[in-house]
Design an enzyme around this catalytic site. Structure first.
Site, short mmCIF file in Angstrom:
data_model
loop_
_atom_site.label_atom_id
_atom_site.label_comp_id
_atom_site.label_asym_id
_atom_site.label_seq_id
_atom_site.Cartn_x
_atom_site.Cartn_y
_atom_site.Cartn_z
N ILE A 59 -8.40 5.35 0.18
CA ILE A 59 -7.54 5.67 0.93
C ILE A 59 -6.08 5.89 0.78
O ILE A 59 -5.64 5.36 0.91
CB ILE A 59 -8.02 4.99 2.66
N ARG B 36 0.34 -1.31 -0.45
CA ARG B 36 -0.12 0.18 -0.24
C ARG B 36 0.36 1.08 0.08
O ARG B 36 0.88 2.21 -0.65
CB ARG B 36 -0.72 -0.24 1.22
N ASN C 28 -12.14 16.84 -0.95
CA ASN C 28 -13.15 15.18 -1.61
C ASN C 28 -14.36 15.53 -1.23
O ASN C 28 -14.87 16.25 -0.03
CB ASN C 28 -12.60 13.64 -0.43
N THR C 29 -15.13 14.82 -2.13
CA THR C 29 -16.41 15.10 -1.85
C THR C 29 -16.97 13.83 -1.65
O THR C 29 -17.08 12.53 -2.10
CB THR C 29 -17.92 15.54 -2.91
N HIS C 30 -18.47 13.77 -0.26
CA HIS C 30 -18.79 12.60 -0.34
C HIS C 30 -20.17 12.41 0.38
O HIS C 30 -20.68 13.11 0.51
CB HIS C 30 -18.40 12.86 1.85
N GLY D 71 -7.42 10.34 8.54
CA GLY D 71 -9.00 9.62 8.65
C GLY D 71 -10.21 9.08 7.86
O GLY D 71 -9.35 9.50 6.35
N ASP E 122 -7.68 14.06 5.76
CA ASP E 122 -6.76 14.40 6.73
C ASP E 122 -6.93 12.82 6.95
O ASP E 122 -7.49 11.82 5.57
CB ASP E 122 -7.41 14.71 7.87
C1 GRF Z 1 -20.06 11.54 -5.69
O1 GRF Z 1 -20.46 10.93 -4.74
C2 GRF Z 1 -19.26 11.25 -4.74
O2 GRF Z 1 -19.31 11.90 -3.16
C3 GRF Z 1 -19.15 9.59 -3.78
O3 GRF Z 1 -19.43 8.78 -5.16
C4 GRF Z 1 -19.82 9.38 -6.04
C5 GRF Z 1 -19.05 9.49 -7.27
O4 GRF Z 1 -20.26 10.05 -8.44
N1 GRF Z 1 -17.91 8.67 -3.32
P1 GRF Z 1 -18.99 9.91 -9.81
O5 GRF Z 1 -17.71 9.15 -9.96
O6 GRF Z 1 -18.17 11.35 -9.89
O7 GRF Z 1 -20.35 10.85 -10.82
#
Ligand code: GRF
Length: 202
Positions: free
Chosen positions: A94, A67, A109-111, A145, A143
């Protein structure tokens, strides 16, 4: 500002960034995407990058001894493009110490959930299973985590009785794409302040 975007799937968040930059121009937006990276081949996210004429790279965990070696290789591949900001848009790995040492503080990151609720790889499924009445999306700094870094912005999405995971995720992504485009542009143009865990963007 130079952006490198990391993807693992359909890349619709990447596409939202590409479309915005095309629409308003990199100068006005404050950033341009200089490369797109992935942890796997053959995904729509890479096809979107290629259609936009962007350089792409793939670093697969299984191609490396361990990794740490993968993490260092990914960091090298990203660094080669000299990014000011790295954006994980559906990147499903990760990252480790090396990557964070080099890009921590400029890696977002977007979650697809309202962190700290429903962190991890199944945020949409978990919120649905829990019976949450609202969920949403979170843009945060990465970060060491899992989905625990300081929150930059969040958007709320109602959960409907008839929702299944994909319907809810699609509705979340409509909000998420707009939130990511707005946040990345504001950070690129104006930077940010952070006091403890509190992030302030202009
Ligand atoms: C997004 O909703 C992201 O938050 C999640 O996976 C999705 C990715 O969508 N981790 P895309 O690949 O940008 O269409």
């Amino acid at each position: 500002k130079r952006l490198v975007v990391l993807v693992s799937g359909s890349g619709t968040n990447l596409q939202a960034l590409l479309d915005e930059i095309t629409a308003v121009g990199a100068q006005a937006y404050g950033a341009e995407i200089v490369a797109v990276g992935a942890d796997r081949e053959g995904i729509e996210g890479l096809a979107r990058a290629e259609r936009a004429g962007l350089p792409t790279f793939v670093r697969r965990v299984k191609d490396y001894e361990g990794r740490e070696e993968w993490d260092a290789a990914l960091a090298e591949a990203v660094a080669a493009h000299e990014p000011d900001l790295v954006v994980s848009a559906g990147f499903m790995k990760i990252v480790g110490k090396e990557f964070l040492a080099r890009f921590g503080g400029r890696f977002v990151n977007t979650h697809p959930a309202l962190l700290p609720s429903f962190a991890g790889a199944h945020g949409v499924r978990d919120a649905l299973a829990y019976g949450a009445k609202v969920t949403g999306c979170t843009v945060h700094f990465v970060d060491d985590g899992v989905d625990t870094g300081p929150i930059i912005a969040q958007g709320v999405v109602e959960v409907r009785d008839e929702d299944d995971e994909s319907a809810l995720h699609e509705r979340i992504k409509e909000v998420e794409r707009r939130l990511l485009v707005e946040v990345v542009g504001r950070i690129a143009r104006n930077g940010y302040r952070i006091e403890g865990r509190k992030v302030v963007i202009q």
